[in-house]
Enzyme design. Structure first.
Site, mmCIF file in Angstrom:
data_model
loop_
_atom_site.group_PDB
_atom_site.id
_atom_site.type_symbol
_atom_site.label_atom_id
_atom_site.label_comp_id
_atom_site.label_asym_id
_atom_site.label_seq_id
_atom_site.Cartn_x
_atom_site.Cartn_y
_atom_site.Cartn_z
ATOM 1 N N PHE A 1 7.205 -36.505 46.599
ATOM 2 C CA PHE A 1 8.790 -36.444 46.877
ATOM 3 C C PHE A 1 9.551 -36.743 45.262
ATOM 4 C CE2 PHE A 1 6.606 -40.374 45.781
ATOM 5 C CZ PHE A 1 7.209 -41.304 44.987
ATOM 6 N N LYS B 1 6.130 -26.062 51.669
ATOM 7 C CA LYS B 1 6.478 -27.337 52.552
ATOM 8 C C LYS B 1 6.940 -28.425 51.786
ATOM 9 C CE LYS B 1 4.453 -30.554 53.390
ATOM 10 N NZ LYS B 1 5.484 -32.410 53.753
ATOM 11 N N GLU C 1 8.083 -34.925 53.089
ATOM 12 C CA GLU C 1 8.917 -35.156 54.959
ATOM 13 C C GLU C 1 10.396 -36.482 54.201
ATOM 14 O OE1 GLU C 1 5.591 -36.048 53.332
ATOM 15 O OE2 GLU C 1 4.435 -37.932 54.054
ATOM 16 N N SER D 1 -0.188 -37.084 45.554
ATOM 17 C CA SER D 1 -1.218 -38.005 44.596
ATOM 18 C C SER D 1 -2.653 -37.645 45.271
ATOM 19 C CB SER D 1 -1.433 -39.068 46.081
ATOM 20 O OG SER D 1 -1.341 -38.876 47.087
ATOM 21 N N CYS E 1 4.437 -38.248 37.402
ATOM 22 C CA CYS E 1 2.547 -38.791 37.091
ATOM 23 C C CYS E 1 2.968 -38.712 35.663
ATOM 24 C CB CYS E 1 2.352 -37.118 37.639
ATOM 25 S SG CYS E 1 3.223 -35.578 36.972
ATOM 26 N N GLU F 1 -3.250 -45.884 39.875
ATOM 27 C CA GLU F 1 -1.534 -46.018 39.895
ATOM 28 C C GLU F 1 -0.569 -46.494 40.297
ATOM 29 O OE1 GLU F 1 -0.573 -41.760 41.246
ATOM 30 O OE2 GLU F 1 0.355 -41.415 39.861
HETATM 31 P P1 NAD Z 1 1.596 -37.576 48.607
HETATM 32 O O1 NAD Z 1 0.574 -36.815 47.732
HETATM 33 O O2 NAD Z 1 1.812 -38.695 49.718
HETATM 34 O O3 NAD Z 1 2.537 -35.916 49.017
HETATM 35 C C1 NAD Z 1 2.024 -35.029 48.519
HETATM 36 C C2 NAD Z 1 2.733 -34.009 49.681
HETATM 37 O O4 NAD Z 1 1.160 -33.776 50.384
HETATM 38 C C3 NAD Z 1 3.617 -33.967 50.727
HETATM 39 O O5 NAD Z 1 4.291 -32.589 50.789
HETATM 40 C C4 NAD Z 1 2.371 -34.477 51.455
HETATM 41 O O6 NAD Z 1 3.884 -34.519 52.666
HETATM 42 C C5 NAD Z 1 1.410 -33.832 52.116
HETATM 43 N N1 NAD Z 1 0.780 -34.600 52.374
HETATM 44 C C6 NAD Z 1 0.818 -35.906 52.125
HETATM 45 N N2 NAD Z 1 -0.851 -36.865 53.289
HETATM 46 C C7 NAD Z 1 -0.889 -34.864 53.979
HETATM 47 C C8 NAD Z 1 -2.665 -35.544 53.857
HETATM 48 N N3 NAD Z 1 -3.745 -36.382 54.362
HETATM 49 N N4 NAD Z 1 -2.746 -33.622 54.419
HETATM 50 C C9 NAD Z 1 -2.166 -33.017 53.909
HETATM 51 N N5 NAD Z 1 -0.269 -33.248 53.442
HETATM 52 C C10 NAD Z 1 0.003 -34.945 53.304
HETATM 53 O O7 NAD Z 1 2.464 -37.584 47.012
HETATM 54 P P2 NAD Z 1 4.161 -38.257 47.549
HETATM 55 O O8 NAD Z 1 3.452 -39.634 47.560
HETATM 56 O O9 NAD Z 1 4.526 -37.591 47.376
HETATM 57 O O10 NAD Z 1 4.299 -38.201 45.514
HETATM 58 C C11 NAD Z 1 3.745 -38.881 44.598
HETATM 59 C C12 NAD Z 1 2.388 -38.196 44.184
HETATM 60 O O11 NAD Z 1 2.429 -37.487 43.738
HETATM 61 C C13 NAD Z 1 1.613 -39.578 42.757
HETATM 62 O O12 NAD Z 1 0.668 -39.648 42.665
HETATM 63 C C14 NAD Z 1 2.125 -38.901 41.373
HETATM 64 O O13 NAD Z 1 1.296 -39.096 40.293
HETATM 65 C C15 NAD Z 1 1.909 -37.452 42.110
HETATM 66 N N6 NAD Z 1 2.428 -36.378 41.069
HETATM 67 C C16 NAD Z 1 1.779 -35.581 40.178
HETATM 68 C C17 NAD Z 1 2.639 -34.506 39.739
HETATM 69 C C18 NAD Z 1 1.724 -33.735 38.235
HETATM 70 O O14 NAD Z 1 1.448 -32.629 38.020
HETATM 71 N N7 NAD Z 1 0.388 -34.231 38.667
HETATM 72 C C19 NAD Z 1 3.876 -34.315 39.616
HETATM 73 C C20 NAD Z 1 5.033 -35.218 40.284
HETATM 74 C C21 NAD Z 1 3.804 -35.878 41.341
#
Ligand code: NAD
Length: 491
Positions: free
Chosen positions: A155, A179, A182, A232, A287, A382
């Protein structure tokens, strides 16, 4: 400038075969972090819809890959012009759904456009190479597209993180399935529109809205050859394992807990600004944000500068909002837990005032916790909010021992005026990216982006030269046209 928030809900659609269409799965709402109001809605893509989108992408990809690189690049160049033209409009939309300030919304897109410029430059850079390895025999590298590839994004950067991969994967001749999160799906429609206007053939770029089930259907589809993921650590690991068990190429970037080492010889103005901006930028929801300050020796005057800058920020103008109500509650609880565990709250964001008229939004101000103990929740978990945990350290060795003990490995920075001490931290840091007197050490193009340890599953990086081998195959071609007299083992 204040963010323009949609006044009535936008209907967010899939983009398949060059057309916007409603999916038929579970219904979702998009709430603005600014005011808590519904600004969008969509239906998730079912497995049947995913499979149909991949099937048409597979057909479209063949012609796209057969299009010469220079012609593919022309589409990317048009795409760049359109993004620059529509930058403000896109920045307002992405900020209204993700909680960023308008300036942050624009900066994220600008970074995405830098990646696009890297992709545009591939036509002049990625030369492959041909060598006469034996008399009359040549060997050659040819970079080829994989076919249909997919990317799943978080997000917090609704345009920048997708733009890390869209231009590179498309320029290399792949068809691309995206994708979006959401929580922030609206921006994806603007990107799709821009690519269509740029002249990208229908079916080469498809957007599928949805959550977990949609992601799983994408990974499971046999024609999806590679999966990129950013989010994440828990989900990154699950996506990596699911994809690699099916024999796919997966690069999954995860969460982070970044450290800044502050040394007494650091410039107080430079460090005050760099560290404050690092933990408060995007309200700490990035991140690369500083999460832990390893304060070595007497650095109180530097901490005072951090405090002054962070406490002067105005919510809604200088700093945006937190993505959801549950995440806001989680942050409030984390501050209370740290206090209970013995930390001193130097700056308490829980007391910050919401901007007028936006009281229903998810607001918290910058928070500084001092005397945090290594190993505690505030030092290791985190939090993903504007919270800086200060751990007092007697020397660099102790600071780096703490930094090395963390499971993550995205970024570490040092603030110092000594080249020797900076070099020591660079060598000892257990991260993929390191900064010297830089609070957010994001590498600029053409240098690639990526962490190590629990911040990344898979090989290579997501941008720059290191990403090319992920989104393509290198074919090795050995050619001989005539019999040579001096036969050797190659003849
Ligand atoms: P998230 O992991 O909740 O969601 C990321 C994506 O995965 C979304 O598109 C979501 O729909 C999908 N998703 C969620 N649960 C899932 C599941 N069980 N199985 C498959 N797909 C699933 O992350 P978020 O809350 O949207 O973003 C924040 C996180 O992203 C933080 O931990 C942040 O550190 C990390 N992040 C990392 C970087 C990097 O470069 N390392 C960059 C940006 C964000």
């Amino acid at each position: 400038m204040s963010v323009k928030i949609p006044v009535s809900p936008l209907v967010c659609l899939n983009f398949v075969n060059g057309k916007f269409d409603k999916a038929s799965g579970e219904k979702y709402q998009v709430l603005s972090p600014y005011n808590g109001k519904v600004i969008g809605e969509f239906n998730a893509s079912t497995a049947a819809e995913v499979n149909a989108a991949v099937a048409s992408a597979k057909i479209a990809q063949k012609e796209w890959a057969a299009t010469p690189l220079k012609e593919r690049t022309k589409v990317m160049f048009n795409f760049r012009q359109i993004l620059l033209r529509d930058m403000d409009e896109i920045a307002h939309l992405k900020s209204s759904e993700s909680g960023k300030s308008f300036a942050e919304g624009k900066a994220g897109l600008a970074k995405g456009i830098e990646v696009l410029e890297f992709a545009i430059a591939l036509q002049n850079m990625d030369l492959g190479g041909k060598v006469e390895v034996s008399r009359g025999v040549s060997c050659e590298y040819r970079r080829e597209a994989l076919g249909v590839v997919a990317n799943i994004t978080p997000f917090n950067f609704p345009a920048m993180v997708p733009m890390w991969t869209i231009p590179i994967a498309l320029t290399l001749g792949n068809a691309y399935i995206w994708k979006p999160s959401e929580k922030t799906p609206l921006t994806s429609m603007k990107i799709a529109q821009a690519l269509k206007e740029a002249g990208l053939p229908d079916g080469v770029f498809q957007v599928l809205q949805g959550g977990k089930e949609t992601v799983e259907a994408i990974i499971d589809n046999k024609d999806v050859k590679a999966v990129g993921f950013v989010g994440s650590t828990k989900v990154a690991k699950a996506v990596f394992e699911r994809g690699t068990q099916l024999g796919k190429r997966v690069l999954a970037l995860g969460g982070a807990k970044n450290h800044i080492v502050l040394l007494p010889d650091a410039n107080p103005e430079l460090s005050g600004m760099g560290i404050s901006d690092s933990f408060t930028g995007c309200a700490g929801q990035r991140c690369m944000a500083a999460a832990v300050l390893l304060a070595v020796g007497d650095v109180d005057k530097h901490i005072q500068k951090i405090y002054e800058r962070a406490s002067s920020l105005v919510l809604g103008q200088d700093m945006g909002a937190i993505i959801t109500k549950p995440q806001l509650e989680f942050l409030n609880k984390a501050i209370a837990n740290a206090e209970k565990a013995g930390a001193k709250v130097l700056l308490d964001g829980r007391k910050a005032k919401a901007p007028a008229g936006m009281e229903q939004g998810n607001w918290i101000g910058p928070t500084i916790l001092d005397n945090v103990s290594p190993g505690s929740e505030a030092a290791t978990l985190e939090l993903f909010g504007p919270i800086l945990s200060i751990i007092r350290c007697k020397d660099i060795s102790q600071a780096m021992e703490i930094e090395n003990s963390i499971e993550y490995g995205n970024a570490c920075s040092v603030f110092t005026s000594s080249g020797n001490l900076a070099e020591k931290v660079i060598r000892m840091a257990s991260t993929g990216m390191v900064g010297v007197n830089v609070g957010v050490p994001v590498p600029r193009e053409p240098f690639s982006f990526g962490g190590v340890n629990a911040s990344k599953f898979g090989h290579g990086d997501i941008t720059g030269h290191q990403s090319l081998d992920f989104w393509s195959n290198v074919k090795k071609v050995t050619v001989k046209w005539e019999k040579q007299d001096d036969n050797n083992w190659m003849s």
